[in-house]
Scaffold this motif. Structure first.
Motif, PDB file in Angstrom:
ATOM      1  N   ARG A   1      41.089  28.724  38.801  1.00 45.08           N
ATOM      2  CA  ARG A   1      42.147  28.518  39.936  1.00 45.08           C
ATOM      3  C   ARG A   1      43.189  29.571  40.042  1.00 45.08           C
ATOM      4  NH1 ARG A   1      44.820  23.067  37.610  1.00 45.08           N
ATOM      5  NH2 ARG A   1      45.141  24.437  35.892  1.00 45.08           N
ATOM      6  N   ASP A   2      43.482  30.369  39.284  1.00 48.50           N
ATOM      7  CA  ASP A   2      44.317  31.438  39.611  1.00 48.50           C
ATOM      8  C   ASP A   2      43.572  32.936  39.700  1.00 48.50           C
ATOM      9  OD1 ASP A   2      46.658  29.964  39.109  1.00 48.50           O
ATOM     10  OD2 ASP A   2      46.509  30.266  36.799  1.00 48.50           O
ATOM     11  N   GLY A   3      42.289  32.730  40.046  1.00 51.43           N
ATOM     12  CA  GLY A   3      41.405  34.002  40.389  1.00 51.43           C
ATOM     13  C   GLY A   3      41.356  34.687  38.901  1.00 51.43           C
ATOM     14  N   LYS A   4      41.032  34.195  37.972  1.00 53.37           N
ATOM     15  CA  LYS A   4      40.809  34.596  36.703  1.00 53.37           C
ATOM     16  C   LYS A   4      39.300  34.151  36.055  1.00 53.37           C
ATOM     17  CE  LYS A   4      44.745  37.045  36.980  1.00 53.37           C
ATOM     18  NZ  LYS A   4      44.860  38.566  37.202  1.00 53.37           N
ATOM     19  N   ILE A   5      38.764  35.039  35.236  1.00 55.96           N
ATOM     20  CA  ILE A   5      37.730  34.432  34.371  1.00 55.96           C
ATOM     21  C   ILE A   5      38.224  34.585  32.630  1.00 55.96           C
ATOM     22  CG2 ILE A   5      35.442  34.626  33.737  1.00 55.96           C
ATOM     23  CD1 ILE A   5      34.705  35.806  36.651  1.00 55.96           C
ATOM     24  N   ALA A   6      38.063  33.620  31.910  1.00 53.88           N
ATOM     25  CA  ALA A   6      38.580  33.991  30.653  1.00 53.88           C
ATOM     26  C   ALA A   6      37.243  33.898  29.886  1.00 53.88           C
ATOM     27  CB  ALA A   6      39.516  32.708  30.170  1.00 53.88           C
ATOM     28  N   PHE A   7      37.178  34.464  28.810  1.00 52.56           N
ATOM     29  CA  PHE A   7      36.034  34.495  27.853  1.00 52.56           C
ATOM     30  C   PHE A   7      36.613  34.593  26.316  1.00 52.56           C
ATOM     31  CE2 PHE A   7      34.399  37.319  31.350  1.00 52.56           C
ATOM     32  CZ  PHE A   7      33.220  36.257  31.842  1.00 52.56           C
TER      33      PHE A   7
ATOM     34  N   ALA B   1      26.708  37.276  34.355  1.00 54.22           N
ATOM     35  CA  ALA B   1      26.243  36.136  35.077  1.00 54.22           C
ATOM     36  C   ALA B   1      27.593  35.407  35.710  1.00 54.22           C
ATOM     37  CB  ALA B   1      25.387  35.238  34.502  1.00 54.22           C
ATOM     38  N   GLU B   2      28.565  35.049  35.023  1.00 50.51           N
ATOM     39  CA  GLU B   2      29.855  34.643  35.509  1.00 50.51           C
ATOM     40  C   GLU B   2      30.406  35.300  36.853  1.00 50.51           C
ATOM     41  OE1 GLU B   2      32.158  31.282  35.729  1.00 50.51           O
ATOM     42  OE2 GLU B   2      30.453  31.308  34.748  1.00 50.51           O
ATOM     43  N   PHE B   3      30.557  36.697  36.639  1.00 48.32           N
ATOM     44  CA  PHE B   3      31.080  37.449  37.574  1.00 48.32           C
ATOM     45  C   PHE B   3      30.149  37.371  38.918  1.00 48.32           C
ATOM     46  CE2 PHE B   3      33.942  39.591  34.280  1.00 48.32           C
ATOM     47  CZ  PHE B   3      34.913  39.755  35.238  1.00 48.32           C
ATOM     48  N   ALA B   4      29.033  37.328  38.648  1.00 51.09           N
ATOM     49  CA  ALA B   4      28.062  37.186  39.868  1.00 51.09           C
ATOM     50  C   ALA B   4      28.067  36.033  40.996  1.00 51.09           C
ATOM     51  CB  ALA B   4      26.585  37.250  39.426  1.00 51.09           C
ATOM     52  N   ARG B   5      29.089  35.105  40.322  1.00 50.79           N
ATOM     53  CA  ARG B   5      29.431  33.823  41.042  1.00 50.79           C
ATOM     54  C   ARG B   5      30.314  34.205  42.040  1.00 50.79           C
ATOM     55  NH1 ARG B   5      31.399  29.518  37.869  1.00 50.79           N
ATOM     56  NH2 ARG B   5      31.343  28.270  39.477  1.00 50.79           N
ATOM     57  N   TYR B   6      31.188  35.250  41.833  1.00 54.87           N
ATOM     58  CA  TYR B   6      32.626  35.479  42.353  1.00 54.87           C
ATOM     59  C   TYR B   6      32.385  36.759  43.354  1.00 54.87           C
ATOM     60  CZ  TYR B   6      34.673  32.013  39.414  1.00 54.87           C
ATOM     61  OH  TYR B   6      34.977  31.060  38.894  1.00 54.87           O
ATOM     62  N   SER B   7      31.235  37.696  43.187  1.00 61.09           N
ATOM     63  CA  SER B   7      31.228  38.773  43.959  1.00 61.09           C
ATOM     64  C   SER B   7      29.875  39.305  44.221  1.00 61.09           C
ATOM     65  CB  SER B   7      31.748  40.132  43.114  1.00 61.09           C
ATOM     66  OG  SER B   7      31.743  41.397  43.488  1.00 61.09           O
ATOM     67  N   ARG B   8      29.788  40.181  45.060  1.00 61.88           N
ATOM     68  CA  ARG B   8      28.185  40.655  45.622  1.00 61.88           C
ATOM     69  C   ARG B   8      28.114  41.573  44.644  1.00 61.88           C
ATOM     70  NH1 ARG B   8      30.021  38.811  50.424  1.00 61.88           N
ATOM     71  NH2 ARG B   8      28.579  37.423  51.655  1.00 61.88           N
ATOM     72  N   THR B   9      29.010  42.369  44.148  1.00 63.12           N
ATOM     73  CA  THR B   9      28.583  43.381  43.017  1.00 63.12           C
ATOM     74  C   THR B   9      28.134  42.746  41.811  1.00 63.12           C
ATOM     75  OG1 THR B   9      30.726  44.899  44.006  1.00 63.12           O
ATOM     76  CG2 THR B   9      29.834  45.304  41.806  1.00 63.12           C
TER      77      THR B   9
ATOM     78  N   PRO C   1      29.835  40.142  22.071  1.00 65.87           N
ATOM     79  CA  PRO C   1      30.940  39.433  22.441  1.00 65.87           C
ATOM     80  C   PRO C   1      31.970  39.827  23.373  1.00 65.87           C
ATOM     81  CG  PRO C   1      30.812  39.756  20.144  1.00 65.87           C
ATOM     82  CD  PRO C   1      29.803  40.480  20.581  1.00 65.87           C
ATOM     83  N   VAL C   2      32.230  38.934  24.143  1.00 67.17           N
ATOM     84  CA  VAL C   2      33.494  39.463  25.233  1.00 67.17           C
ATOM     85  C   VAL C   2      34.441  38.390  24.993  1.00 67.17           C
ATOM     86  CG1 VAL C   2      34.110  39.833  27.546  1.00 67.17           C
ATOM     87  CG2 VAL C   2      31.751  40.340  26.761  1.00 67.17           C
ATOM     88  N   THR C   3      35.781  38.834  24.915  1.00 67.72           N
ATOM     89  CA  THR C   3      36.902  38.040  24.810  1.00 67.72           C
ATOM     90  C   THR C   3      37.956  38.573  25.886  1.00 67.72           C
ATOM     91  OG1 THR C   3      36.456  37.210  22.377  1.00 67.72           O
ATOM     92  CG2 THR C   3      38.699  36.903  23.342  1.00 67.72           C
ATOM     93  N   GLY C   4      38.703  37.828  26.317  1.00 66.32           N
ATOM     94  CA  GLY C   4      39.783  38.442  27.331  1.00 66.32           C
ATOM     95  C   GLY C   4      39.967  37.663  28.550  1.00 66.32           C
ATOM     96  N   LEU C   5      40.933  37.835  29.240  1.00 68.02           N
ATOM     97  CA  LEU C   5      41.112  37.362  30.637  1.00 68.02           C
ATOM     98  C   LEU C   5      41.198  38.492  31.756  1.00 68.02           C
ATOM     99  CD1 LEU C   5      42.159  34.767  32.037  1.00 68.02           C
ATOM    100  CD2 LEU C   5      44.527  35.733  32.066  1.00 68.02           C
ATOM    101  N   PHE C   6      40.168  38.208  32.738  1.00 69.78           N
ATOM    102  CA  PHE C   6      40.180  39.089  33.683  1.00 69.78           C
ATOM    103  C   PHE C   6      40.105  38.669  35.258  1.00 69.78           C
ATOM    104  CE2 PHE C   6      37.535  39.845  29.702  1.00 69.78           C
ATOM    105  CZ  PHE C   6      37.737  41.292  29.293  1.00 69.78           C
ATOM    106  N   SER C   7      40.214  39.663  36.110  1.00 73.45           N
ATOM    107  CA  SER C   7      40.317  39.214  37.484  1.00 73.45           C
ATOM    108  C   SER C   7      38.787  39.045  37.961  1.00 73.45           C
ATOM    109  CB  SER C   7      40.883  40.268  38.382  1.00 73.45           C
ATOM    110  OG  SER C   7      40.634  40.148  39.697  1.00 73.45           O
TER     111      SER C   7
END
Length: 332
Positions: free
Chosen positions: A254-260, A270-278, A291-297
């Motif tokens: 909701r704030d334009g972020k993805i949290a892992f 695969a999650e990033f692919a839902r938001y961008s053509r890149t 494994p990936v952990t963090g908050l990303f745009s």
């Protein structure tokens, strides 16, 4: 460098501002303070809108005055701008703030089978004609069917966050395959992504899952989560209690972020692919399982890939709309 505020702290500050606005118009000094606060972190304007929605939900649950009296508003002083009010502030916040937060505010008059759809990378906030709100994530679609006896919404695909205003005459129903979801009030998220189980998360209030008056239904209180089994014949599992931090991560979009928090790198791609053509391509099976952990745009898969390359000592190559991650060749 100033430490970034947490989303929880921003939400609490926004709630405090809404409470102050409810007590009456702000002074000129308070107005300047609020404007300065809103002009900082872009998440703050979205937090103000969410705090207002929750406040409106609480107010609507209160019993109305049986004999309400209309009181005409006093006119402002000549040549003086009117003090900022909650309504004026929210209109201003919605105009500037939602653009900064990549959210589009759309007020609609619900008609039979009114459909609302978001495109790639689009997040939209919709206010329904009863005051309930829906925030649609990227690539989502739903259909609204409001009637005299029921407020019905069908989530066709994607992800949506619902904030339901109470209505004693009409329950709020989200139609899912064989599993209608009923809520009297509250806030919850439903995620329906192809190839994955339907996932339901209750943020506030509570909801019932399953046909009304039938056996096998489940009640989900606040701070619980449940994934639907693949077959409607299968019994519903018990809701799982979750923490407020878990909820914040699940709703970061909701704030334009993805949290892992420990997801595999290929799942993150695969999650990033839902938001961008890149597209992020990982051409090493071992790297894909890291494994990936963090908050990303959500709108910056390239920046995410650069961070991954640094952390896992990987090679990054960009070819058109593809970002390719591979393991560096080991020196003999």
């Amino acid at each position: 460098m100033t430490e970034q505020e947490s989303s929880r702290y921003i939400d609490a500050t926004a709630a405090d501002w809404i409470a102050r606005l409810d007590r009456g118009p702000l002074s000129q000094e308070e107005e300047q303070t609020l404007e300065a606060w809103l002009s900082g972190d872009p998440r703050r304007r979205g937090a103000m809108l969410r705090a207002n929605a929750l406040s409106a939900l609480s107010e609507s649950a209160e019993a109305p005055d049986p004999q309400p009296r209309a009181v005409p508003p006093a006119p402002p002083e000549p040549h003086m701008p009117p003090a900022i009010s909650r309504r004026r502030m929210l209109a201003w916040t919605g105009a500037g703030g939602m653009a900064a937060a990549s959210l589009a505010v759309l007020a609609i008059t619900t008609r039979p089978a009114a459909a609302i759809t978001t495109g790639l990378g689009e997040v939209r906030r919709v206010t329904l004609d009863d005051g309930s709100t829906i925030v649609l994530n990227t690539q989502s679609s739903l259909r609204v069917r409001y009637g005299d006896k029921v407020r019905r919404v069908e989530l066709l695909y994607g992800e949506a966050y619902f904030t339901v205003v109470p209505d004693a005459r009409r329950p709020f129903v989200v139609d899912l395959p064989g599993r209608p979801l009923r809520a009297a009030r509250g806030a919850f998220r439903v995620r329906r992504i192809e190839g994955k189980p339907v996932d339901i998360l209750v943020d506030q209030g509570g909801l019932s899952l399953g046909e009304a008056g039938t056996a096998g239904g489940v009640f989900m209180p606040a701070q619980t989560r449940l994934s639907l089994p693949g077959s409607v014949e299968s019994p519903l599992p018990a809701p799982q209690a979750i923490s407020t931090d878990h909820i914040a991560r699940a709703l970061a979009w909701r704030d334009g972020k993805i949290a892992f928090e420990g997801e595999r790198l290929d799942e993150a791609a695969a999650e990033f692919a839902r938001y961008s053509r890149t597209r992020i391509e990982i051409r090493d099976p071992v790297l894909a399982g890291e494994p990936v952990t963090g908050l990303f745009s959500a709108s910056d898969p390239v920046g995410f890939s650069h961070a991954i390359a640094r952390v896992f000592d990987a090679q990054l190559d960009q070819q058109g709309n593809a970002v390719i991650l591979t393991r560096r060749a080991r020196q003999p």
